[in-house]
Design an enzyme around this catalytic site. Structure first.
Site, PDB file in Angstrom:
ATOM      1  N   GLU A  99     -11.494  -2.935   8.630  1.00 20.02           N
ATOM      2  CA  GLU A  99     -12.129  -2.075   7.633  1.00 20.02           C
ATOM      3  C   GLU A  99     -11.367  -0.813   7.243  1.00 20.02           C
ATOM      4  O   GLU A  99     -11.927   0.290   7.316  1.00 20.02           O
ATOM      5  CB  GLU A  99     -13.549  -1.694   8.101  1.00 20.02           C
ATOM      6  CG  GLU A  99     -14.469  -2.877   8.199  1.00 20.02           C
ATOM      7  CD  GLU A  99     -15.949  -2.497   8.452  1.00 20.02           C
ATOM      8  OE1 GLU A  99     -16.228  -1.327   8.746  1.00 20.02           O
ATOM      9  OE2 GLU A  99     -16.800  -3.402   8.350  1.00 20.02           O
ATOM     10  N   GLU A 136     -17.949 -10.186   9.577  1.00 16.77           N
ATOM     11  CA  GLU A 136     -19.077  -9.372  10.044  1.00 16.77           C
ATOM     12  C   GLU A 136     -20.229  -9.556   9.072  1.00 16.77           C
ATOM     13  O   GLU A 136     -20.020  -9.533   7.844  1.00 16.77           O
ATOM     14  CB  GLU A 136     -18.735  -7.874  10.113  1.00 16.77           C
ATOM     15  CG  GLU A 136     -17.737  -7.494  11.181  1.00 16.77           C
ATOM     16  CD  GLU A 136     -17.615  -5.977  11.358  1.00 16.77           C
ATOM     17  OE1 GLU A 136     -18.535  -5.241  10.920  1.00 16.77           O
ATOM     18  OE2 GLU A 136     -16.611  -5.530  11.927  1.00 16.77           O
TER      19      GLU A 136
END
Ligand SMILES: *[C@@H]1O[C@H](CO)[C@@H](O)[C@H](O)[C@H]1NC(C)=O
Ligand SMILES: *[C@@H]1O[C@H](CO)[C@@H](O)[C@H](O)[C@H]1NC(C)=O
Length: 425
Positions: free
Chosen positions: A210, A315
């Site tokens: 991320e 995720e």
């Protein structure tokens, strides 16, 4: 671009790859992607601390300023912190968990690790000791037939400012400082040297979790160069000899079209892309009805088809609120019940999060539908890795795969469906 999309993670149709100048040779991955979807869980909150996954570890410090792993090392007695971490590493995950994950019909785990497990710079308060546990976990995974994604979850300077990068700060500084990036490249090389020799158990390495592409073009520029450098480190760990390890790059919160043509075959072989899909981190999302959440999940199959690299949803969760204690950071409230600044109350968090014992039968039925809608949609791509296997008992259990199995909103066999027509396509 359905024509370019292939359910094979690696575009294993190697026979059809016309070799061009400087094209790498197709690789032989340690996972039968062509015939099997990725169905996995994240080992969250173990080797990288997150307050919401183990609130007691933070509450026990008695210091409200301890909000991430950086301050965990900095703002308390060193030996107290060390002892608490050792106790956590020894107990939060053990071999039993890996056996349970395999018994649940899953085939892969994603294992977050911070840069500080490998190298701590001067003045950085991080406490080391994670690496032997990472090695142990890989041994357990191998024993139970699980594949592992090694996921570098925190980089020097923080790539997103989230507590889960190690350092909760208002603006990421990884990309603004060449030393940070150079250190990350060196650490990634170390990771590649340690794990590319074992592609059967570790078929993928994710060079960075991320990075906050939304902060601007400067970040994205650094990220793209870092992905190219990571490709060299992972695919050619010993310079001339090509590995069989896949590079799993994150989308940096950009769309499929942004990444169109980036590191694609035939020039690049063994690259896949990771996208994270949540519906709880904005006011508009937590305000959606249950049916809207499901419709939004179903719609992701169309989005996933747009990628020209093979895409894993690395995720996601069945959560529809941000009610889990400390989910938005220790000391920060929830949008859902209006305790987060700049939020508008949707409803009470009671019965929506915490212990699954407090969940109504209706809510659990919804969680089952939402879970099925998501895995159905995400299997349009190469598969999925739920965030996460487990939380500390009694906290945020709507996120936890293990709680879902226990309370029945996740099936014992992940291919079973109670709602096979939940998505209308
Ligand atoms: C850049 O980051 C390094 C740590 O990686 C730090 O030592 C150095 O002071 C930083 N430089 C600036 C200008 O902030
Ligand atoms: C799903 O996609 C369709 C078609 O693109 C669109 O009309 C619809 O509004 C989308 N629904 C949601 C909930 O995003």
């Amino acid at each position: 671009m359905p024509g370019l999309f292939t359910p094979l993670l690696l575009g294993i149709a190697s026979a059809f790859v016309v070799s061009s100048v400087r094209a790498d040779s197709p690789i032989n991955p340690g996972f039968p992607y062509g015939s099997e979807k990725v169905r996995g869980v994240n080992i969250g909150g173990w080797l990288v601390l997150e307050p919401w996954i183990t609130p007691s570890l933070f509450d026990n410090t008695g210091n409200d300023a301890i909000v991430d792993e950086w301050t965990f090392g900095k703002l308390q007695d060193r030996s107290t912190a060390q002892a608490a971490l050792k106790q956590h590493w020894d107990t939060f995950y053990t071999e039993t968990d890996f056996g349970d994950i395999a018994a649940a019909g899953l085939n892969l785990v994603r294992l977050p690790i911070g840069y500080w497990a490998f190298e701590v710079g001067p003045g950085e308060p991080y406490i080391q000791g994670q690496l032997p546990y990472l090695q142990k976990a890989i041994g357990w995974a191998g024993k139970y037939g699980l594949k592992v994604v090694i996921d570098l979850h925190g980089a020097p300077g923080s790539q997103n400012g989230y507590d889960n990068s190690g350092e909760r700060i208002s603006f990421p500084t990884w990309h603004t400082n060449a030393t940070n990036v150079a250190r990350t490249n060196a650490i990634l090389k170390t990771i590649a040297e340690m794990f590319t020799s074992n592609p059967t158990v570790v078929p993928l390495i994710a060079p960075l979790n991320e990075p906050a592409g939304y902060v601007g073009a400067d970040m994205l520029q650094v990220v793209k160069q870092y992905w190219r450098d990571s490709y060299g480190s992972i695919r050619y760990p010993h310079n001339s000899q090509e590995s069989n390890t896949v590079v799993l790059i994150h989308d940096a919160f950009q769309t499929a079209s942004y990444w169109s043509g980036f590191m694609t075959p035939p020039k690049f072989q063994g690259v896949a892309i990771d996208t994270h899909i949540y519906q709880v981190f904005s006011n508009s999302e937590v305000a959606l009805s249950q049916n809207q959440h499901i419709a939004l999940a179903c719609n992701q199959s169309a989005t996933l088809k747009e990628y020209d690299l093979n895409v894993i949803v690395g995720e996601w969760a069945p959560a529809i609120t941000d009610c889990a204690t400390y989910l938005n950071g220790r000391g920060i409230g929830a949008r859902y019940d209006g305790t987060h600044s700049n939020s508008r109350r949707v409803g009470s968090c009671t019965g929506m999060s915490g212990s699954a014992d407090t969940f109504s039968a209706d809510y659990k039925m919804f969680l089952r539908k939402f879970w099925e809608a998501q895995v159905t949609a995400y299997e349009t791509g190469a598969g999925w890795i739920q965030w996460l296997w487990k939380t500390e008992a009694g906290t945020g259990e709507e996120w936890a795969y293990a709680s879902g199995l226990q309370y029945g909103w996740i099936p014992r066999n992940p291919t079973d469906r109670q709602y096979p027509r939940i998505c209308p396509n």
